[in-house]
Design an enzyme around this catalytic site. Structure first.
Site: not given
Ligand SMILES: O=C(CO)[C@@H](O)[C@H](O)COP(=O)(O)O
Length: 252
Positions: A10, A35, A37, A39, A76, A78, A169, A203
Site C-alpha cells: 500500500s 495498492h 488507497d 480516500m 481501493h 474508499m 478489511m 488489507d
Molecule cells: O486501506 C488501508 C487503510 O484504510 C490500507 O491499505 C492501509 O494503508 C494498510 O496499511 P498497513 O496497515 O499495512 O500499515
C-alpha cells in the site's frame, strides 16, 4: 487449489514527495501490484489523492500484460460515490477498481452530475459498469459488514456482474499502521471454502507477524503498507509474505 500469492504494498505508507520513485522501486523489489488507497474524507475520515496523481505515478510502472499481472494498479476506492469516478480512474491507468459494498448501497450519497451518481446503483450494476470501462472489479467489506451480503453478488449467473476479487478489511479503513483484526478472518475462511479460486485480498495490519493467520484462512492478495515501506529491506518482507501464502497452497 487456491490462487498464488499476490503481494500488493500500500503506497499510503510511501514517501508522498517521491511517490513515482517509490512505486517503481517497490515493483523492482518484488511486489506484484501496487495498492493505491483513494480516500475522499467522507466515506473515511482521511483524504489522499485523486485521478491526476494516479496518472502521474502510472507512468513510473509498466502496465500489466494481463489480468492480475505484475504492475497492476489496485485502486481501493474508499469513497462515497464509487460510480462517479470509474471513467476518470480508467483513464488514469487504474487496472482493478475496488469499491466498498457499503458505499454502493448507501442511497444517502451526495448528488452527482447526471448519470454518474452512486445513489441507487446496485453493486451488480456497478461491477458491470467497471467491466464495461475495461477494468477488473473488486468489492470490499468493512469490519462491521457481514460477508453474507456478498453471496448473491458472487453467485450471480451474469459473469459481467460478478466481482474479480473480494477485499476483506482487517482494520477500519482510513489509516495505515493500525493493528490487525484477526476477528475478520472467519470471513476469509468462509469465502475460501465457497470459492476456492477467487482472489481474496486482506488489507490492514499485515506483516510478518500476522501473515500466517491470514494465509491459513485462505487470503492470497496481501496488502501491506507500513510493514513494507517501514522495513530496512522491503524486498525481504515481500518475499516472506509471498512464501507464507504460497507455502499453504494446496493445503487449504
Ligand atoms: O486501506 C488501508 C487503510 O484504510 C490500507 O491499505 C492501509 O494503508 C494498510 O496499511 P498497513 O496497515 O499495512 O500499515
Amino acid at each position: 487449489m487456491s490462487p498464488p500469492a499476490i503481494i500488493a504494498p500500500s503506497i499510503l505508507s510511501a514517501d508522498f514527495a517521491e511517490l513515482g520513485k517509490a512505486c517503481s522501486d517497490t515493483i523492482a523489489q518484488g511486489a506484484d501490484w501496487l495498492h493505491v488507497d483513494i480516500m475522499d474524507g467522507h466515506f473515511v475520515p482521511n483524504m489522499t489523492f485523486g485521478a491526476p496523481v494516479v496518472t502521474k505515478i502510472r507512468s513510473h510502472v509498466d502496465r500489466p500484460t494481463g489480468a492480475y499481472g505484475k504492475g497492476t494498479f489496485d485502486c481501493h476506492m474508499m469513497i462515497s460515490e464509487p460510480k462517479r469516478w470509474v471513467r476518470d480512474f480508467q483513464k488514469a491507468g487504474c487496472d482493478l477498481y475496488c469499491f466498498h459494498y457499503e458505499a454502493a448501497v448507501d442511497s444517502t450519497a451526495a448528488d452527482s452530475p447526471a448519470g454518474t451518481s452512486s445513489a441507487k446503483t446496485s453493486p451488480k450494476e456497478l461491477i458491470r459498469f467497471i467491466h464495461e470501462n475495461g477494468m477488473q472489479a473488486g468489492i470490499a467489506v468493512k469490519p462491521k459488514t457481514s460477508v453474507d451480503v456478498l453471496w448473491d453478488i458472487l453467485d450471480n449467473p451474469e459473469e459481467v456482474e460478478r466481482p474479480d476479487m473480494v477485499l476483506v478489511m482487517t482494520v477500519e479503513p482510513g489509516f495505515g499502521g493500525q493493528s490487525f483484526m484477526a476477528s475478520e478472518l472467519p470471513k476469509v475462511t468462509e469465502l475460501r471454502k465457497r470459492y476456492p479460486e477467487l482472489p481474496i485480498e486482506v488489507d490492514g495490519g499485515l506483516s510478518e507477524k500476522t501473515i500466517d493467520q491470514a494465509a491459513d484462512a485462505g487470503a492470497n492478495v496481501i496488502v501491506a503498507g507500513s510493514a513494507v515501506f517501514g522495513a530496512a529491506d522491503p524486498g525481504d518482507v515481500i518475499k516472506k509474505l509471498r512464501e507464507a501464502v504460497d507455502g499453504r497452497r494446496g493445503k487449504l
